[in-house]
Motif scaffolding. Structure first.
Motif, PDB file in Angstrom:
ATOM      1  N   LEU A  90       7.453 -12.756  39.370  1.00 21.75           N
ATOM      2  CA  LEU A  90       7.910 -12.556  39.199  1.00 21.75           C
ATOM      3  C   LEU A  90       8.387 -11.690  36.825  1.00 21.75           C
ATOM      4  O   LEU A  90       9.396 -11.504  36.659  1.00 21.75           O
ATOM      5  N   ARG A 102       3.293 -16.576  44.096  1.00 27.23           N
ATOM      6  CA  ARG A 102       3.240 -15.283  44.216  1.00 27.23           C
ATOM      7  C   ARG A 102       2.025 -15.351  45.617  1.00 27.23           C
ATOM      8  O   ARG A 102       1.739 -14.666  45.709  1.00 27.23           O
ATOM      9  N   SER A 103       1.797 -17.000  45.655  1.00 28.98           N
ATOM     10  CA  SER A 103       0.730 -16.974  46.646  1.00 28.98           C
ATOM     11  C   SER A 103       2.057 -17.000  47.478  1.00 28.98           C
ATOM     12  O   SER A 103       1.005 -17.107  49.038  1.00 28.98           O
ATOM     13  N   ALA A 143       9.472 -22.028  37.891  1.00 26.95           N
ATOM     14  CA  ALA A 143       7.651 -21.669  37.764  1.00 26.95           C
ATOM     15  C   ALA A 143       7.404 -21.806  35.919  1.00 26.95           C
ATOM     16  O   ALA A 143       7.773 -21.804  35.285  1.00 26.95           O
ATOM     17  N   LYS A 168       9.647 -21.364  26.415  1.00 29.56           N
ATOM     18  CA  LYS A 168      10.412 -21.603  26.911  1.00 29.56           C
ATOM     19  C   LYS A 168      11.593 -21.802  26.011  1.00 29.56           C
ATOM     20  O   LYS A 168      13.107 -21.348  26.886  1.00 29.56           O
ATOM     21  N   TYR A 223       3.781 -23.387  23.645  1.00 33.49           N
ATOM     22  CA  TYR A 223       3.956 -23.586  24.199  1.00 33.49           C
ATOM     23  C   TYR A 223       5.644 -23.572  24.361  1.00 33.49           C
ATOM     24  O   TYR A 223       6.616 -22.966  25.562  1.00 33.49           O
ATOM     25  N   MET A 281       6.144 -29.383  40.171  1.00 35.37           N
ATOM     26  CA  MET A 281       7.480 -29.168  40.537  1.00 35.37           C
ATOM     27  C   MET A 281       8.096 -28.771  41.773  1.00 35.37           C
ATOM     28  O   MET A 281       8.941 -29.456  42.586  1.00 35.37           O
ATOM     29  N   PHE A 307       7.016 -35.413  32.740  1.00 36.19           N
ATOM     30  CA  PHE A 307       6.857 -36.243  34.218  1.00 36.19           C
ATOM     31  C   PHE A 307       5.586 -37.362  33.834  1.00 36.19           C
ATOM     32  O   PHE A 307       4.759 -37.352  32.904  1.00 36.19           O
TER      33      PHE A 307
HETATM   34  N1  LIG Z   1       5.167 -30.764  33.146  1.00 35.07           N
HETATM   35  C1  LIG Z   1       5.731 -31.311  32.344  1.00 35.07           C
HETATM   36  O1  LIG Z   1       5.888 -33.006  32.069  1.00 35.07           O
HETATM   37  C2  LIG Z   1       6.909 -30.827  32.346  1.00 35.07           C
HETATM   38  C3  LIG Z   1       8.058 -31.888  31.657  1.00 35.07           C
HETATM   39  C4  LIG Z   1       9.629 -30.929  31.479  1.00 35.07           C
HETATM   40  C5  LIG Z   1       9.817 -29.864  32.260  1.00 35.07           C
HETATM   41  N2  LIG Z   1       8.558 -29.285  32.605  1.00 35.07           N
HETATM   42  C6  LIG Z   1       8.396 -27.533  33.252  1.00 35.07           C
HETATM   43  O2  LIG Z   1       8.729 -27.296  34.757  1.00 35.07           O
HETATM   44  C7  LIG Z   1       8.599 -26.283  34.883  1.00 35.07           C
HETATM   45  C8  LIG Z   1       7.578 -26.452  36.089  1.00 35.07           C
HETATM   46  O3  LIG Z   1       6.228 -27.268  36.005  1.00 35.07           O
HETATM   47  P1  LIG Z   1       4.462 -27.624  36.309  1.00 35.07           P
HETATM   48  O4  LIG Z   1       3.847 -28.366  35.964  1.00 35.07           O
HETATM   49  O5  LIG Z   1       4.920 -27.898  38.181  1.00 35.07           O
HETATM   50  O6  LIG Z   1       3.414 -26.301  36.651  1.00 35.07           O
HETATM   51  P2  LIG Z   1       2.722 -25.252  38.142  1.00 35.07           P
HETATM   52  O7  LIG Z   1       2.383 -26.338  38.551  1.00 35.07           O
HETATM   53  O8  LIG Z   1       1.702 -24.605  36.333  1.00 35.07           O
HETATM   54  O9  LIG Z   1       3.345 -24.597  38.308  1.00 35.07           O
HETATM   55  C9  LIG Z   1       3.603 -23.106  37.871  1.00 35.07           C
HETATM   56  C10 LIG Z   1       4.634 -22.411  39.460  1.00 35.07           C
HETATM   57  O10 LIG Z   1       4.900 -21.054  39.376  1.00 35.07           O
HETATM   58  C11 LIG Z   1       3.968 -19.894  39.851  1.00 35.07           C
HETATM   59  N3  LIG Z   1       4.017 -19.189  39.090  1.00 35.07           N
HETATM   60  C12 LIG Z   1       3.263 -18.705  38.120  1.00 35.07           C
HETATM   61  N4  LIG Z   1       3.457 -17.885  37.941  1.00 35.07           N
HETATM   62  C13 LIG Z   1       3.999 -17.107  38.341  1.00 35.07           C
HETATM   63  C14 LIG Z   1       4.681 -15.325  38.478  1.00 35.07           C
HETATM   64  N5  LIG Z   1       4.615 -14.560  38.012  1.00 35.07           N
HETATM   65  N6  LIG Z   1       6.044 -15.307  39.459  1.00 35.07           N
HETATM   66  C15 LIG Z   1       5.828 -16.304  40.394  1.00 35.07           C
HETATM   67  N7  LIG Z   1       5.678 -17.408  40.422  1.00 35.07           N
HETATM   68  C16 LIG Z   1       4.625 -17.662  39.830  1.00 35.07           C
HETATM   69  C17 LIG Z   1       2.963 -21.662  40.597  1.00 35.07           C
HETATM   70  O11 LIG Z   1       2.777 -20.771  41.569  1.00 35.07           O
HETATM   71  P3  LIG Z   1       1.868 -19.103  41.922  1.00 35.07           P
HETATM   72  O12 LIG Z   1       0.633 -19.707  40.928  1.00 35.07           O
HETATM   73  O13 LIG Z   1       1.173 -18.819  43.175  1.00 35.07           O
HETATM   74  O14 LIG Z   1       2.423 -17.730  41.407  1.00 35.07           O
HETATM   75  C18 LIG Z   1       3.630 -22.294  40.279  1.00 35.07           C
HETATM   76  O15 LIG Z   1       4.325 -22.805  41.569  1.00 35.07           O
HETATM   77  C19 LIG Z   1       7.701 -25.955  34.159  1.00 35.07           C
HETATM   78  O16 LIG Z   1       8.815 -24.555  33.433  1.00 35.07           O
HETATM   79  C20 LIG Z   1       7.562 -26.600  32.669  1.00 35.07           C
HETATM   80  O17 LIG Z   1       7.675 -26.551  31.420  1.00 35.07           O
HETATM   81  C21 LIG Z   1       7.191 -29.204  32.803  1.00 35.07           C
END
Ligand SMILES: NC(=O)c1ccc[n+]([C@@H]2O[C@H](COP(=O)([O-])OP(=O)(O)OC[C@H]3O[C@@H](n4cnc5c(N)ncnc54)[C@H](OP(=O)(O)O)[C@@H]3O)[C@@H](O)[C@H]2O)c1
Length: 237
Positions: A27, A21-22, A47, A99, A95, A1, A121
């Motif tokens: 955070l 982090r990358s 995040a 949230k 989980y 996302m 999604f």
């Molecule tokens: N998947 C779904 O269907 C869905 C539906 C509704 C809402 N959501 C929400 O959408 C959001 C994003 O989901 P996603 O699937 O895109 O997640 P994701 O692919 O796991 O990406 C998570 C991001 O968070 C960063 N991150 C993790 N730990 C961190 C830290 N300590 N400090 C800074 N950055 C950090 C990661 O980068 P680094 O690893 O480089 O730190 C990565 O860019 C989530 O909050 C989720 O609850 C998801």
């Protein structure tokens, strides 16, 4: 996302700064945060932590959210937009407990906010295929969902970051209800998977909420336009 939000922001002429982090920002510790937020107008928080455990999820989202909001306050950020999930208030388990803790921390904070609660999604089918496994077997959890294309969620997040904070929630889902089992099987089939993918009922209160419709959009939710079928065709390479 995060990548979709950055692409959408750039397409509209903004200059997104990526916090991960990358890119040197953590955070949970605040490392690199003040530098990254310097001059920011708005923050979009997408995040995530990869866990199903309620305590681990709550610890991450609570700490990361409070750290981020404190940084935003120091930097004078005008708006905080966060991505949450439909139904986390009705089923704050596993989980989803984290949230909901994220939402509560934002409500209690002093940065003007808007929270977008989105449905799963379309890309969720791929995430489940990759992670829900028992040995070599892929599993498909039983769930009623009204999924939406990730890029439509990203566009709505950027809309909200461009607008005055609402101090409230916007709910967003896709155009029609789907079965997650069908979504996982269809995604896998479109990528050449030919084996059996059994449907499984996840245990516990969140598993029950996934099956009984608790996580479907409520009246008044905004609906996106791209169906799962259309998304599957568009993204099939
Ligand atoms: N998947 C779904 O269907 C869905 C539906 C509704 C809402 N959501 C929400 O959408 C959001 C994003 O989901 P996603 O699937 O895109 O997640 P994701 O692919 O796991 O990406 C998570 C991001 O968070 C960063 N991150 C993790 N730990 C961190 C830290 N300590 N400090 C800074 N950055 C950090 C990661 O980068 P680094 O690893 O480089 O730190 C990565 O860019 C989530 O909050 C989720 O609850 C998801």
């Amino acid at each position: 996302m995060g990548g979709l939000v950055a692409d959408e922001s750039r397409a509209r002429g903004h200059e997104p700064v990526l916090l991960a982090r990358s890119t040197g920002v953590d955070l949970t510790t605040g490392a690199g945060l003040d530098h990254a937020l310097n001059g920011a107008d708005a923050v979009i928080d997408v995040a995530n932590v990869n866990t199903l455990n309620a305590d681990a999820s709550t610890a991450f989202f609570g700490k990361a959210t409070r750290t981020l909001l404190a940084g935003e306050q120091r930097a004078g950020v005008a708006r905080h937009v966060a991505l949450s999930i439909l139904g986390v208030d009705l089923a704050p388990f596993d989980y989803y407990a984290g949230k909901r803790a994220q939402e509560v921390a934002i409500e209690a904070g002093s940065v003007p906010w808007t929270i977008l609660r989105a449905a799963q999604f379309h890309e969720f089918a791929q995430q489940i295929y990759a992670t829900a496994k028992a040995g070599p077997l892929h599993l498909a959890p039983k769930m009623r969902t009204q999924p939406i294309a990730g890029r439509e969620v990203a566009a709505r997040l950027v809309d909200l970051a461009e607008s005055p904070a609402r101090g409230g929630y916007v709910e967003l889902a896709g155009p029609r209800e789907e079965s997650l089992v069908d979504m996982v099987r269809r995604w896998a089939h479109s990528r050449g998977h030919r084996g059996w993918i059994p449907a499984v009922a996840l245990p516990g209160a969140l598993g029950k909420a996934q099956r009984d419709g608790t996580l479907l959009p409520r009246d008044g939710a905004e609906l996106g336009s791209e169906t799962f079928t259309a998304w599957l065709e568009r993204t099939h390479n």
